[in-house]
Design a protein around this motif. Structure first.
Motif, PDB file in Angstrom:
ATOM      1  N   GLY A 154       0.716  -1.260   0.127  1.00 36.33           N
ATOM      2  CA  GLY A 154      -0.009   0.075  -0.005  1.00 36.33           C
ATOM      3  C   GLY A 154       0.860   1.341  -0.011  1.00 36.33           C
ATOM      4  O   GLY A 154       0.489   2.333  -0.477  1.00 36.33           O
ATOM      5  N   LYS A 155       1.843   1.242   0.458  1.00 33.83           N
ATOM      6  CA  LYS A 155       2.877   2.441   0.745  1.00 33.83           C
ATOM      7  C   LYS A 155       4.504   2.289   0.482  1.00 33.83           C
ATOM      8  O   LYS A 155       4.579   0.975   0.567  1.00 33.83           O
ATOM      9  CB  LYS A 155       2.551   2.858   1.952  1.00 33.83           C
ATOM     10  N   GLY A 156       5.132   3.094   0.293  1.00 31.63           N
ATOM     11  CA  GLY A 156       6.482   2.884   0.348  1.00 31.63           C
ATOM     12  C   GLY A 156       7.142   1.976  -0.454  1.00 31.63           C
ATOM     13  O   GLY A 156       7.192   1.620  -1.803  1.00 31.63           O
ATOM     14  N   LEU A 196      -4.371   0.454  -1.149  1.00 26.77           N
ATOM     15  CA  LEU A 196      -4.254  -0.536  -2.138  1.00 26.77           C
ATOM     16  C   LEU A 196      -5.164  -0.082  -3.398  1.00 26.77           C
ATOM     17  O   LEU A 196      -4.555  -0.034  -4.577  1.00 26.77           O
ATOM     18  CB  LEU A 196      -4.893  -1.887  -1.899  1.00 26.77           C
ATOM     19  N   ASP A 197      -6.210   0.464  -3.465  1.00 28.59           N
ATOM     20  CA  ASP A 197      -7.023   1.181  -4.360  1.00 28.59           C
ATOM     21  C   ASP A 197      -6.240   1.912  -5.238  1.00 28.59           C
ATOM     22  O   ASP A 197      -6.166   2.035  -6.445  1.00 28.59           O
ATOM     23  CB  ASP A 197      -8.187   1.614  -4.046  1.00 28.59           C
ATOM     24  N   ALA A 198      -5.498   2.798  -4.516  1.00 25.95           N
ATOM     25  CA  ALA A 198      -4.724   3.923  -5.199  1.00 25.95           C
ATOM     26  C   ALA A 198      -3.463   3.462  -5.739  1.00 25.95           C
ATOM     27  O   ALA A 198      -3.160   3.848  -6.956  1.00 25.95           O
ATOM     28  CB  ALA A 198      -4.164   4.939  -3.883  1.00 25.95           C
ATOM     29  N   VAL A 199      -2.852   2.337  -5.310  1.00 30.25           N
ATOM     30  CA  VAL A 199      -1.607   1.619  -6.121  1.00 30.25           C
ATOM     31  C   VAL A 199      -2.227   1.067  -7.306  1.00 30.25           C
ATOM     32  O   VAL A 199      -1.523   1.028  -8.490  1.00 30.25           O
ATOM     33  CB  VAL A 199      -1.123   0.518  -5.143  1.00 30.25           C
ATOM     34  N   ALA A 200      -3.218   0.260  -7.357  1.00 31.35           N
ATOM     35  CA  ALA A 200      -3.896  -0.356  -8.242  1.00 31.35           C
ATOM     36  C   ALA A 200      -4.208   0.777  -9.262  1.00 31.35           C
ATOM     37  O   ALA A 200      -4.160   0.540 -10.577  1.00 31.35           O
ATOM     38  CB  ALA A 200      -5.104  -1.213  -7.966  1.00 31.35           C
ATOM     39  N   ALA A 201      -4.778   1.816  -9.066  1.00 32.84           N
ATOM     40  CA  ALA A 201      -5.087   2.989 -10.013  1.00 32.84           C
ATOM     41  C   ALA A 201      -4.094   3.449 -10.542  1.00 32.84           C
ATOM     42  O   ALA A 201      -4.109   3.524 -11.987  1.00 32.84           O
ATOM     43  CB  ALA A 201      -5.938   4.023  -9.355  1.00 32.84           C
ATOM     44  N   ASP A 202      -2.981   3.424  -9.938  1.00 31.92           N
ATOM     45  CA  ASP A 202      -1.617   4.000 -10.691  1.00 31.92           C
ATOM     46  C   ASP A 202      -1.354   2.993 -11.799  1.00 31.92           C
ATOM     47  O   ASP A 202      -0.742   3.328 -12.990  1.00 31.92           O
ATOM     48  CB  ASP A 202      -0.664   4.337  -9.595  1.00 31.92           C
TER      49      ASP A 202
END
Length: 257
Positions: A20-22, A48-54
């Motif tokens: 999720g981070k770092g 996780l949603d933010a990483v998947a979106a990227d």
């Protein structure tokens, strides 16, 4: 196959815990950029949603699946989700780790519950993740990569429980490599100081000034802290055909420290 082609991961399916981070986020994005479909996992769905979106925005494939890396049942569900979504599992990165409450401790001043929490997150989770991954990879093969730490080497003042857990994870890596060869390769990567959120919390380096002061005290030959992408690059190498004759190793990515 040309030399650069050996670093590609087209058609591979990866799971990254603590994504999720770092460092975990950078690993997931790096694997996707190399061509892998990636299942990103941590305990916080919004991260996780933010990483998947990227990853999707860059043309990659990703699934965000929340799971606790210290729970065998949840790791099993994570692996099953990877296979159900993408058809197989070929890369597993045990990245989840750190100091759970962000408080460094001397070994002699560590309460049993705090010691157990360190072992659960930094050692037992690695063992469980590797077992779950190996069962899904089976004879088809794959790569398991454990994120260790420079703290695994030598004495670690006020960081003893973490260092001990990471040293044990390195030993686990060596043994798993022998047990699972030749179908599955198992390696570790040991980052040096990288100012992630957990690092800043543990070290009290919440400003640029404090980070620069600590950097001078550490004395890194390369003259800078590491970036999460430095670790992502090493993971891509360890996951790819470029490292097909590498197993049971721990690669220290530390800027020379």
């Amino acid at each position: 196959m040309g030399i650069l082609d050996k670093f590609r991961l087209d058609g591979e399916v990866a799971v990254v815990t603590g994504a999720g981070k770092g460092i975990g986020r950078a690993i997931a994005i790096g694997l996707a950029e190399a061509g892998a479909s990636v299942v990103v996992s941590s305990r916080t769905q919004s991260d996780l949603d933010a990483v998947a979106a990227d990853i999707h925005a860059n043309g990659g494939e990703a699934l965000a699946f929340a799971a606790d890396a210290t729970s065998n049942d949840e790791l099993e569900k994570l692996a099953e989700a990877a296979v159900a979504t993408f058809g197989k599992l070929t890369i597993w990165v045990n990245n989840a780790g750190g100091i759970p409450d962000g408080t460094p401790r001397y070994l002699t001043r560590t309460a049993e519950e705090n010691f157990d929490a360190q072992i659960a997150l930094n050692l037992k989770a690695v063992w469980m993740g590797a077992k779950v991954a190996a069962a899904k990879m089976a004879d088809a093969g794959g790569a398991i990569i454990n994120i260790s730490s420079r703290s695994a080497y030598g004495p670690q003042v006020k960081n003893g429980p973490y260092g001990a857990a990471k040293a044990a994870a390195n030993s686990l890596t060596s043994t798993l490599a022998v047990e699972l060869a030749p179908a599955i390769r198992v390696n570790a990567i040991a980052p040096g100081p990288i100012p992630t959120e957990n690092f800043d919390e543990c070290m009290g380096t919440d400003t640029d000034e404090k980070r620069e002061k600590l950097l001078g005290m550490i004395g890194i030959p390369m003259g800078r802290y590491g970036d999460p992408e430095d670790i992502a690059s090493a993971v891509v190498f360890m996951a790819s055909p470029a490292s097909s004759w590498v197993t049971g190793q721990c690669l220290y990515v530390t800027g020379g420290r």
